[in-house]
Design an enzyme around this catalytic site. Structure first.
Site, PDB file in Angstrom:
ATOM      1  N   LYS A  99       0.767  -1.037  -0.082  1.00 48.24           N
ATOM      2  CA  LYS A  99       0.016   0.017  -0.046  1.00 48.24           C
ATOM      3  C   LYS A  99       0.874   1.228  -0.085  1.00 48.24           C
ATOM      4  CE  LYS A  99      -3.999   2.379   0.393  1.00 48.24           C
ATOM      5  NZ  LYS A  99      -3.417   2.971  -0.918  1.00 48.24           N
ATOM      6  N   GLN A 120       7.404   3.967   3.726  1.00 49.03           N
ATOM      7  CA  GLN A 120       6.041   3.436   3.693  1.00 49.03           C
ATOM      8  C   GLN A 120       5.635   2.049   4.582  1.00 49.03           C
ATOM      9  OE1 GLN A 120       3.825   5.487   1.479  1.00 49.03           O
ATOM     10  NE2 GLN A 120       2.286   4.901   2.822  1.00 49.03           N
ATOM     11  N   LYS A 123       5.663   3.079   8.214  1.00 54.23           N
ATOM     12  CA  LYS A 123       4.450   3.943   8.642  1.00 54.23           C
ATOM     13  C   LYS A 123       3.246   3.107   8.635  1.00 54.23           C
ATOM     14  CE  LYS A 123       4.241   7.353   5.502  1.00 54.23           C
ATOM     15  NZ  LYS A 123       3.804   8.374   4.390  1.00 54.23           N
ATOM     16  N   LYS A 135       5.562   2.026  -3.248  1.00 54.08           N
ATOM     17  CA  LYS A 135       5.145   3.140  -3.582  1.00 54.08           C
ATOM     18  C   LYS A 135       5.531   3.072  -5.238  1.00 54.08           C
ATOM     19  CE  LYS A 135       4.927   7.528  -2.343  1.00 54.08           C
ATOM     20  NZ  LYS A 135       4.167   7.826  -0.986  1.00 54.08           N
ATOM     21  N   GLY A 174      -2.741   8.427  -4.232  1.00 48.86           N
ATOM     22  CA  GLY A 174      -1.876   9.650  -4.681  1.00 48.86           C
ATOM     23  C   GLY A 174      -0.587   9.825  -3.849  1.00 48.86           C
ATOM     24  N   ASP A 175      -0.043  10.857  -4.264  1.00 50.61           N
ATOM     25  CA  ASP A 175       0.933  11.594  -3.655  1.00 50.61           C
ATOM     26  C   ASP A 175       1.472  12.751  -4.676  1.00 50.61           C
ATOM     27  OD1 ASP A 175       3.378  10.740  -1.564  1.00 50.61           O
ATOM     28  OD2 ASP A 175       4.471  11.738  -3.297  1.00 50.61           O
ATOM     29  N   THR A 219      -4.458  13.205   5.568  1.00 53.76           N
ATOM     30  CA  THR A 219      -3.039  13.436   6.035  1.00 53.76           C
ATOM     31  C   THR A 219      -2.663  15.076   6.682  1.00 53.76           C
ATOM     32  OG1 THR A 219      -2.597  12.430   3.806  1.00 53.76           O
ATOM     33  CG2 THR A 219      -0.602  13.290   4.975  1.00 53.76           C
ATOM     34  N   ASN A 250      -1.918  19.013  -1.564  1.00 54.00           N
ATOM     35  CA  ASN A 250      -3.190  18.275  -0.763  1.00 54.00           C
ATOM     36  C   ASN A 250      -2.767  18.419   0.835  1.00 54.00           C
ATOM     37  OD1 ASN A 250      -3.560  15.269   0.551  1.00 54.00           O
ATOM     38  ND2 ASN A 250      -5.473  16.368  -0.423  1.00 54.00           N
ATOM     39  N   SER A 390      -6.768   5.879   3.864  1.00 50.72           N
ATOM     40  CA  SER A 390      -6.992   4.993   2.878  1.00 50.72           C
ATOM     41  C   SER A 390      -7.212   3.613   2.996  1.00 50.72           C
ATOM     42  CB  SER A 390      -5.395   5.066   1.958  1.00 50.72           C
ATOM     43  OG  SER A 390      -5.248   5.785   1.230  1.00 50.72           O
TER      44      SER A 390
HETATM   45  P1  NDP Z   1       1.090  17.811  -3.996  1.00 45.02           P
HETATM   46  O1  NDP Z   1       1.470  17.573  -5.281  1.00 45.02           O
HETATM   47  O2  NDP Z   1      -0.525  17.982  -3.637  1.00 45.02           O
HETATM   48  O3  NDP Z   1       1.569  19.086  -3.580  1.00 45.02           O
HETATM   49  C1  NDP Z   1       3.108  19.152  -3.524  1.00 45.02           C
HETATM   50  C2  NDP Z   1       3.494  20.314  -3.153  1.00 45.02           C
HETATM   51  O4  NDP Z   1       4.983  20.763  -2.572  1.00 45.02           O
HETATM   52  C3  NDP Z   1       3.327  21.762  -3.909  1.00 45.02           C
HETATM   53  O5  NDP Z   1       2.963  22.821  -3.190  1.00 45.02           O
HETATM   54  C4  NDP Z   1       4.655  21.830  -4.575  1.00 45.02           C
HETATM   55  O6  NDP Z   1       4.854  22.880  -5.167  1.00 45.02           O
HETATM   56  C5  NDP Z   1       5.426  21.652  -3.406  1.00 45.02           C
HETATM   57  N1  NDP Z   1       7.120  21.494  -3.791  1.00 45.02           N
HETATM   58  C6  NDP Z   1       7.758  21.978  -3.513  1.00 45.02           C
HETATM   59  N2  NDP Z   1       9.269  21.752  -4.054  1.00 45.02           N
HETATM   60  C7  NDP Z   1       9.013  20.712  -4.607  1.00 45.02           C
HETATM   61  C8  NDP Z   1       9.679  19.942  -5.273  1.00 45.02           C
HETATM   62  N3  NDP Z   1      10.881  19.933  -5.327  1.00 45.02           N
HETATM   63  N4  NDP Z   1       9.210  18.491  -5.657  1.00 45.02           N
HETATM   64  C9  NDP Z   1       7.777  18.545  -5.357  1.00 45.02           C
HETATM   65  N5  NDP Z   1       6.770  19.184  -5.019  1.00 45.02           N
HETATM   66  C10 NDP Z   1       7.457  20.449  -4.469  1.00 45.02           C
HETATM   67  O7  NDP Z   1       1.632  16.693  -3.402  1.00 45.02           O
HETATM   68  P2  NDP Z   1       1.228  16.398  -1.684  1.00 45.02           P
HETATM   69  O8  NDP Z   1       0.733  17.497  -0.840  1.00 45.02           O
HETATM   70  O9  NDP Z   1       0.214  15.201  -1.694  1.00 45.02           O
HETATM   71  O10 NDP Z   1       2.346  15.688  -1.041  1.00 45.02           O
HETATM   72  C11 NDP Z   1       3.415  16.750  -0.327  1.00 45.02           C
HETATM   73  C12 NDP Z   1       4.302  15.682   0.563  1.00 45.02           C
HETATM   74  O11 NDP Z   1       3.657  14.911   1.609  1.00 45.02           O
HETATM   75  C13 NDP Z   1       5.155  14.783  -0.302  1.00 45.02           C
HETATM   76  O12 NDP Z   1       6.299  14.506   0.312  1.00 45.02           O
HETATM   77  C14 NDP Z   1       4.342  13.535  -0.122  1.00 45.02           C
HETATM   78  O13 NDP Z   1       5.072  12.296  -0.224  1.00 45.02           O
HETATM   79  C15 NDP Z   1       3.669  13.558   1.422  1.00 45.02           C
HETATM   80  N6  NDP Z   1       2.805  12.654   1.797  1.00 45.02           N
HETATM   81  C16 NDP Z   1       1.451  12.685   0.881  1.00 45.02           C
HETATM   82  C17 NDP Z   1       0.171  12.183   1.426  1.00 45.02           C
HETATM   83  C18 NDP Z   1      -0.935  12.273   0.597  1.00 45.02           C
HETATM   84  O14 NDP Z   1      -1.923  11.772   1.200  1.00 45.02           O
HETATM   85  N7  NDP Z   1      -1.203  12.818  -0.499  1.00 45.02           N
HETATM   86  C19 NDP Z   1       0.310  11.147   2.501  1.00 45.02           C
HETATM   87  C20 NDP Z   1       1.476  11.062   3.349  1.00 45.02           C
HETATM   88  C21 NDP Z   1       2.768  12.131   2.808  1.00 45.02           C
HETATM   89  P3  NDP Z   1       4.939  23.109  -6.941  1.00 45.02           P
HETATM   90  O15 NDP Z   1       3.552  23.239  -7.269  1.00 45.02           O
HETATM   91  O16 NDP Z   1       5.405  24.284  -7.093  1.00 45.02           O
HETATM   92  O17 NDP Z   1       5.645  21.954  -7.583  1.00 45.02           O
HETATM   93  O1  2IT Z   2       2.932   8.753   1.469  1.00 45.33           O
HETATM   94  C1  2IT Z   2       1.721   8.430   1.940  1.00 45.33           C
HETATM   95  O2  2IT Z   2       1.706   7.790   2.737  1.00 45.33           O
HETATM   96  C2  2IT Z   2       0.960   8.475   0.761  1.00 45.33           C
HETATM   97  N1  2IT Z   2       1.323   9.121  -0.317  1.00 45.33           N
HETATM   98  C3  2IT Z   2      -0.392   7.899   0.952  1.00 45.33           C
HETATM   99  C4  2IT Z   2      -0.445   6.545   0.515  1.00 45.33           C
HETATM  100  C5  2IT Z   2      -1.923   5.794   0.459  1.00 45.33           C
HETATM  101  O3  2IT Z   2      -1.798   4.808   0.258  1.00 45.33           O
HETATM  102  O4  2IT Z   2      -2.739   6.629   0.923  1.00 45.33           O
END
Ligand code: NDP
Ligand code: 2IT
Length: 458
Positions: A99, A120, A123, A135, A174-175, A219, A250, A390
């Site tokens: 997952k 992961q 976690k 992943k 997603g991520d 998250t 997100n 999830s």
């Molecule tokens: P999004 O794509 O929704 O948002 C990413 C954000 O980070 C954007 O604002 C982006 O800006 C910014 N950013 C800045 N620098 C970087 C870079 N070098 N590479 C990528 N993005 C950058 O992603 P999420 O909010 O889903 O994920 C954010 C973090 O949280 C990640 O590390 C992800 O692995 C982690 N995460 C996400 C989960 C989820 O449920 N979605 C769960 C657990 C962890 P810009 O638009 O300018 O690229």
């Molecule tokens: O990093 C993470 O934990 C996620 N991007 C969410 C993974 C999931 O299966 O919901």
């Protein structure tokens, strides 16, 4: 990094680290993630050295069960054929089906996929739910693509990925770069290929077709539930504190929402270009419109709030970290906070860091924060609310029902409280004090190790 300079050393651990460095030479992020975990496990490894060594436990723990890499050809709106590389890393399935999310970003490579899948595994163990760790993703850049291009890419990506996933095998979500829109296209293609409605194969789905209420928020909300527990265990309260958030995707958006609901004042958010600083407190509705609807740059905030300030990133300290705050929530990407940034934050009096992103702090930064008594909520515990919800989505899909927002949110809150307690208990047991990163690693590892040993050498 070494959390335990004064402690006894484990020869087995040192041997394994050397082997991992040797075998994965160019995988900088993967080696970083592995070292962060393994060094903090040292006291436990010393206690059980013979058992772990005879089971080759650490060698198996750090070698993915499977990695698939595949070609993703797709046609853009000009008729040009593009080729990207897709991945799925199925790291450890001892606790449940693999997952973990899918990341679409040009920086994606095998090292980043492996570090994310490795994290992961731990976690998912902490959530207490039956999910293993994986992943995937691609070096595809979704920025400035039309909806049709995104769909074309997602359909091609799934045409290959579907062979390796399934609701009891491996369940992506997603991520970075993969949100509701992408999950919709991916699910549509999977359903078409399989000619079956296997809703539990993906999570983060739309509410009309098997998604869970509160998954979108999970998250960010979960991060704040963890933060509240950590602060209160150390005599602090979030109410009235100032907060800065790196990112505006997100995780960042819903971390901001819950911070505000808890009475904190969020004064800055960012994207990869720079940050906005609003001393009156961020208006989140404007951010949601810019990021969730228009998919535009955060600088646009100034059009609605001319009194706010925009700071472009330059140099190796992202602009958002130059703004003083009590609580800092890195919610963008890995290695956002290096030692220099950590030093700046400590000098400006930060109380707590909440890792919403995966591995946003370098190992040196983590060590520096802990040495300086900054409370650090470690990613694999603090951002586990997303994957936990999830798993709740999978449960609802299995029993063909939907729970209310309040029901899911309450379960999420309980899970996060439980995760904090696990981190604290393990940190206390091994005399790690406020070293919650070490507590998280130990608590997660204990369960994975038992499951792996029970299942024999596989
Ligand atoms: P999004 O794509 O929704 O948002 C990413 C954000 O980070 C954007 O604002 C982006 O800006 C910014 N950013 C800045 N620098 C970087 C870079 N070098 N590479 C990528 N993005 C950058 O992603 P999420 O909010 O889903 O994920 C954010 C973090 O949280 C990640 O590390 C992800 O692995 C982690 N995460 C996400 C989960 C989820 O449920 N979605 C769960 C657990 C962890 P810009 O638009 O300018 O690229
Ligand atoms: O990093 C993470 O934990 C996620 N991007 C969410 C993974 C999931 O299966 O919901």
């Amino acid at each position: 990094m070494n959390y335990c300079l004064e402690r006894k050393k484990s020869a087995y651990l040192e041997e394994v680290i050397r082997k991992i460095e040797d075998k994965n030479k160019n995988e900088v992020e993967f080696i970083q993630a592995v070292k962060e975990v393994l060094y903090s496990l040292e006291p436990l490894i010393i206690k059980n050295e013979e058992e772990y060594r005879s089971n080759a436990l650490l060698e198996r723990l750090t070698e993915p069960e499977r990695i698939v890499s595949f070609r993703v050809p797709w046609v853009d709106s000009k008729g040009k054929i593009n080729v990207n590389r897709g991945y799925r890393v199925q790291f450890n399935g001892s606790i449940g089906p693999y997952k973990g999310g899918l990341r679409f970003h040009p920086s994606v490579n095998q090292s980043i996929m492996k570090f994310l899948a490795f994290e992961q595994v731990f976690k998912n163990s902490l959530t207490g739910l039956p999910i293993g760790g994986g992943k995937g993703g691609s070096d595809f850049n979704p920025k400035d693509k039309t909806d049709f291009e995104i769909m074309s890419f997602c359909q091609s990506f799934m045409t290959e990925l579907y062979k390796y996933i399934g609701q009891d095998t491996d369940v992506p979500a997603g991520d970075i770069g993969v949100g509701g829109r992408e999950i919709g296209y991916l699910f549509g293609q999977y359903r078409r290929i399989r000619n079956a409605y296997e809703a539990g194969v993906l999570t983060g789905k739309g509410l009309e077709y098997g998604g869970s209420l509160a998954r979108k928020e999970a998250t960010g909300y979960g991060l704040l539930y963890f933060m509240r527990e950590m602060l209160s265990a150390n005599g602090h309260d979030i109410n009235g504190k100032t907060v800065t958030i790196s990112g505006s995707g997100n995780v960042a958006i819903y971390a901001c929402e819950k911070s505000q609901q808890m009475g904190a004042k969020v004064i800055a958010m960012s994207d990869s270009s720079g940050c906005i600083y609003d001393e009156n407190g961020i208006n989140l509705e404007i951010i949601k419109d810019i990021k969730e609807v228009k998919r535009a740059r955060i600088k646009e905030y100034l059009k609605s709030v001319p009194s706010a300030v925009y700071k472009e990133n330059d140099g190796d300290i992202p602009a958002v970290y130059t703004i003083k705050a009590d609580i800092v929530l890195p919610c963008a990407t890995q290695n956002d906070i290096n030692l220099k940034t950590a030093q700046l934050l400590v000098n400006s009096g930060v109380i707590a860091i909440g890792e919403g992103a995966n591995m946003p702090c370098s190992n040196e930064a983590i060590e520096y924060f802990i040495e300086n008594n900054v409370l650090l909520a470690p990613a694999k515990a603090a951002n586990a609310g997303g994957v936990a919800t999830s798993a709740l989505e999978m449960s609802q899909n299995s029993i063909r029902t939907f729970w209310s927002f309040e029901e899911v949110d309450k379960k999420l809150e309980n899970i996060m409280v439980n995760i904090f307690n696990q981190c604290k208990q393990a940190a206390d047991e091994f005399e790690y004090g406020i070293n919650y990163p070490a507590g998280a690693n130990i608590a997660a590892f204990k369960k994975i190790a038992s499951a792996m040993i029970a299942q024999g050498v596989i």
